[in-house]
Design a protein around this motif. Sequence first.
Motif, PDB file in Angstrom:
ATOM      1  N   THR A  62       0.832  -1.205   0.000  1.00 28.02           N
ATOM      2  CA  THR A  62       0.000   0.000   0.000  1.00 28.02           C
ATOM      3  C   THR A  62       0.863   1.251   0.000  1.00 28.02           C
ATOM      4  O   THR A  62       0.552   2.228  -0.703  1.00 28.02           O
ATOM      5  CB  THR A  62      -0.931  -0.010   1.219  1.00 28.02           C
ATOM      6  OG1 THR A  62      -1.680  -1.228   1.225  1.00 28.02           O
ATOM      7  CG2 THR A  62      -1.897   1.157   1.148  1.00 28.02           C
ATOM      8  N   LEU A  63       1.949   1.240   0.772  1.00 31.14           N
ATOM      9  CA  LEU A  63       2.847   2.399   0.777  1.00 31.14           C
ATOM     10  C   LEU A  63       3.467   2.609  -0.602  1.00 31.14           C
ATOM     11  O   LEU A  63       3.555   3.743  -1.090  1.00 31.14           O
ATOM     12  CB  LEU A  63       3.939   2.207   1.832  1.00 31.14           C
ATOM     13  CG  LEU A  63       3.468   2.245   3.295  1.00 31.14           C
ATOM     14  CD1 LEU A  63       4.631   1.927   4.225  1.00 31.14           C
ATOM     15  CD2 LEU A  63       2.874   3.605   3.636  1.00 31.14           C
ATOM     16  N   SER A  64       3.887   1.521  -1.238  1.00 31.32           N
ATOM     17  CA  SER A  64       4.440   1.636  -2.593  1.00 31.32           C
ATOM     18  C   SER A  64       3.384   2.148  -3.566  1.00 31.32           C
ATOM     19  O   SER A  64       3.677   2.978  -4.445  1.00 31.32           O
ATOM     20  CB  SER A  64       4.972   0.276  -3.060  1.00 31.32           C
ATOM     21  OG  SER A  64       6.006  -0.191  -2.211  1.00 31.32           O
ATOM     22  N   ALA A  65       2.149   1.648  -3.397  1.00 35.04           N
ATOM     23  CA  ALA A  65       1.069   2.087  -4.286  1.00 35.04           C
ATOM     24  C   ALA A  65       0.781   3.575  -4.107  1.00 35.04           C
ATOM     25  O   ALA A  65       0.555   4.293  -5.090  1.00 35.04           O
ATOM     26  CB  ALA A  65      -0.188   1.264  -4.017  1.00 35.04           C
ATOM     27  N   LEU A  66       0.802   4.053  -2.857  1.00 38.79           N
ATOM     28  CA  LEU A  66       0.533   5.470  -2.622  1.00 38.79           C
ATOM     29  C   LEU A  66       1.600   6.361  -3.253  1.00 38.79           C
ATOM     30  O   LEU A  66       1.292   7.427  -3.791  1.00 38.79           O
ATOM     31  CB  LEU A  66       0.442   5.741  -1.121  1.00 38.79           C
ATOM     32  CG  LEU A  66      -0.861   5.290  -0.441  1.00 38.79           C
ATOM     33  CD1 LEU A  66      -0.769   5.481   1.063  1.00 38.79           C
ATOM     34  CD2 LEU A  66      -2.053   6.044  -1.007  1.00 38.79           C
ATOM     35  N   LYS A  67       2.844   5.923  -3.180  1.00 40.40           N
ATOM     36  CA  LYS A  67       3.904   6.704  -3.829  1.00 40.40           C
ATOM     37  C   LYS A  67       3.692   6.727  -5.341  1.00 40.40           C
ATOM     38  O   LYS A  67       3.765   7.785  -5.986  1.00 40.40           O
ATOM     39  CB  LYS A  67       5.277   6.131  -3.508  1.00 40.40           C
ATOM     40  CG  LYS A  67       6.421   6.945  -4.120  1.00 40.40           C
ATOM     41  CD  LYS A  67       7.756   6.339  -3.810  1.00 40.40           C
ATOM     42  CE  LYS A  67       8.880   7.238  -4.331  1.00 40.40           C
ATOM     43  NZ  LYS A  67       8.759   7.566  -5.768  1.00 40.40           N
ATOM     44  N   ALA A  68       3.421   5.540  -5.921  1.00 38.06           N
ATOM     45  CA  ALA A  68       3.174   5.487  -7.366  1.00 38.06           C
ATOM     46  C   ALA A  68       1.915   6.261  -7.746  1.00 38.06           C
ATOM     47  O   ALA A  68       1.872   6.914  -8.794  1.00 38.06           O
ATOM     48  CB  ALA A  68       3.051   4.026  -7.813  1.00 38.06           C
ATOM     49  N   ASP A  69       0.893   6.227  -6.884  1.00 41.62           N
ATOM     50  CA  ASP A  69      -0.339   6.959  -7.167  1.00 41.62           C
ATOM     51  C   ASP A  69      -0.085   8.463  -7.240  1.00 41.62           C
ATOM     52  O   ASP A  69      -0.642   9.163  -8.102  1.00 41.62           O
ATOM     53  CB  ASP A  69      -1.382   6.676  -6.086  1.00 41.62           C
ATOM     54  CG  ASP A  69      -1.866   5.238  -6.109  1.00 41.62           C
ATOM     55  OD1 ASP A  69      -1.644   4.558  -7.129  1.00 41.62           O
ATOM     56  OD2 ASP A  69      -2.456   4.809  -5.103  1.00 41.62           O
ATOM     57  N   GLY A  70       0.735   8.967  -6.305  1.00 37.48           N
ATOM     58  CA  GLY A  70       1.047  10.396  -6.328  1.00 37.48           C
ATOM     59  C   GLY A  70       1.764  10.800  -7.595  1.00 37.48           C
ATOM     60  O   GLY A  70       1.443  11.827  -8.209  1.00 37.48           O
ATOM     61  N   ASP A  71       2.726   9.969  -8.002  1.00 35.73           N
ATOM     62  CA  ASP A  71       3.464  10.268  -9.241  1.00 35.73           C
ATOM     63  C   ASP A  71       2.542  10.172 -10.454  1.00 35.73           C
ATOM     64  O   ASP A  71       2.599  11.015 -11.367  1.00 35.73           O
ATOM     65  CB  ASP A  71       4.635   9.300  -9.392  1.00 35.73           C
ATOM     66  CG  ASP A  71       5.664   9.463  -8.268  1.00 35.73           C
ATOM     67  OD1 ASP A  71       5.689  10.546  -7.644  1.00 35.73           O
ATOM     68  OD2 ASP A  71       6.428   8.508  -8.025  1.00 35.73           O
ATOM     69  N   ALA A  72       1.670   9.140 -10.469  1.00 38.23           N
ATOM     70  CA  ALA A  72       0.763   8.965 -11.596  1.00 38.23           C
ATOM     71  C   ALA A  72      -0.246  10.109 -11.671  1.00 38.23           C
ATOM     72  O   ALA A  72      -0.580  10.592 -12.763  1.00 38.23           O
ATOM     73  CB  ALA A  72       0.028   7.628 -11.479  1.00 38.23           C
ATOM     74  N   LEU A  73      -0.718  10.565 -10.511  1.00 40.84           N
ATOM     75  CA  LEU A  73      -1.671  11.673 -10.502  1.00 40.84           C
ATOM     76  C   LEU A  73      -1.024  12.950 -11.002  1.00 40.84           C
ATOM     77  O   LEU A  73      -1.639  13.714 -11.774  1.00 40.84           O
ATOM     78  CB  LEU A  73      -2.226  11.868  -9.092  1.00 40.84           C
ATOM     79  CG  LEU A  73      -3.237  13.005  -8.924  1.00 40.84           C
ATOM     80  CD1 LEU A  73      -4.445  12.791  -9.828  1.00 40.84           C
ATOM     81  CD2 LEU A  73      -3.664  13.136  -7.467  1.00 40.84           C
ATOM     82  N   ALA A  74       0.218  13.191 -10.586  1.00 40.11           N
ATOM     83  CA  ALA A  74       0.914  14.391 -11.065  1.00 40.11           C
ATOM     84  C   ALA A  74       1.086  14.343 -12.584  1.00 40.11           C
ATOM     85  O   ALA A  74       0.873  15.350 -13.282  1.00 40.11           O
ATOM     86  CB  ALA A  74       2.263  14.523 -10.361  1.00 40.11           C
ATOM     87  N   ALA A  75       1.462  13.159 -13.096  1.00 42.93           N
ATOM     88  CA  ALA A  75       1.613  13.024 -14.549  1.00 42.93           C
ATOM     89  C   ALA A  75       0.271  13.188 -15.263  1.00 42.93           C
ATOM     90  O   ALA A  75       0.194  13.814 -16.331  1.00 42.93           O
ATOM     91  CB  ALA A  75       2.236  11.673 -14.878  1.00 42.93           C
ATOM     92  N   ALA A  76      -0.792  12.634 -14.676  1.00 39.51           N
ATOM     93  CA  ALA A  76      -2.125  12.758 -15.286  1.00 39.51           C
ATOM     94  C   ALA A  76      -2.587  14.207 -15.298  1.00 39.51           C
ATOM     95  O   ALA A  76      -3.226  14.651 -16.264  1.00 39.51           O
ATOM     96  CB  ALA A  76      -3.125  11.884 -14.534  1.00 39.51           C
TER      97      ALA A  76
END
Length: 492
Positions: free
Chosen positions: A389-403
């Motif tokens: 979940t921690l890894s997913a949250l980090k990736a989610d933040g990066d993906a949201l910024a890119a989106a």
Amino acid sequence: MRIALLLLPVLSLAACAVGPDYQTPAAPAPAALPSPPPLRDQALLAGRDIPADWWALFKSPALDGLVREAMAHNADVAAAQAALRMARENALANAGAFLPTIDGSFQASRQKDPTGTVAPTAANNAPQLNLFTPQLSVSYSPDLWGGTRRGQEALEATVEAQRFQVEATYLTLTSNVVVAAVAEASLRGQIAAAQAIVDDAGRAVAILRRQRDLGQVSAADVAAGEAALAQAEQALPPLEKQLEQQRHQLNALLGRMPADPTPETFQLADLTLPVELPYSVPVRLVEQRPDIRLAAANLHVASADVGVAIADRLPNLTLSGATGSSASALNSLFAAGNGFWNFGATVTQPIFDGFSLAHKEKAARAALDQAAAQYRGAVVLAFQNVADTLSALKADGDALAAAERADAAASHALALARRQRELGSVAASAVLAAQQAAAQARTTLVQAQAVRLMDTAALFQALGGGWWNVAPVEAGAAPGHAAPPDGGLITR
């Protein structure tokens, strides 16, 4: 007194209990969890406690109301609560084995003796007589080897296991409701983006048709616009189907039927992303996760069952006695000479049973090994959930910024294409392509926002959900729990 003195050495054996004494497994080392990664717009706070109503951090009154309704009416919760009550009553019922069993009886009969073969047995030599016999019987089996106590220990551990099964059911249910609400909001956002494409494509086709009538564009341009409109319209039915199914799922979680009205609707704008997130150290994680506590309680049950299996192979002592009176008339029941009593002790030792008890003990020890392995598996899975979940949250933040960057760029490109089309410098197909790119970017942005909300809810679930912060109440609902039928869920 002499009998009691003779039995004292035997009864003193009841102070021991065969089998292993349960020890709580040691918590994993701090290195079991990886160092928390830095997150965008969210902060992990080590040692921060989780509130019992953690879903309230999304700041949606509608979501809060649905979660509480689900806890009050969900069938899985009701079944778990009933199982807890059943386990508690079984433990209370078994506790009676520590006390003597006392039975009272009264027998009344009328009989005639065969005078031609034997002499009458009644005191008045009459062949016919009535016989009344009240009797009080007492039996007691001292717990010589602790088998009864181990059995009670197993039942009480079963109550504890079921208690954490209830908590796990609550945690799963609340997480599912939150995720269902976010999924609904995501689908509504995607439908809005798809509908925007259809609307833009429809307006573009209308313009193209007018331009064709004026001789400004060819029929091929109109056909291309109509094809783009049809393609955009194809995206709506699957999304609408998913939304309808999502509403059905949410109704099921709430204990409603699919046809029941669901006035609550969710948009991503209605949900606030929690920016301060708790982060537990390994010692606290094993205390917080209901599934780990459930596995520990099952391990305790298996440990006590080994003691029960060992005690079953050892000698068993039963003390019994009876007292009463027997008379041919009710008014002489307690006359002199009509009373009787008896007292006895029976020792039973299994000698040969086809090795059944020996194999049952081995099976109990194997079950203990199984429970220990399942406990280790539950701990490993829990730590994996937190790390994932921690890894997913980090990736989610990066993906949201890119989106967000992609959405801004696509919106800017669409504005430029429309301006150029107005000036006649680009073809209509270029505007349609820009519209599709902008809509796809908006859909990706909506999905990224929803995934980040879902993974935030998953973190609260992975850390245990804050059930230990439910305040005790008197015959009512705790702040985070609905009141069960027996007047109060196990609260702390």
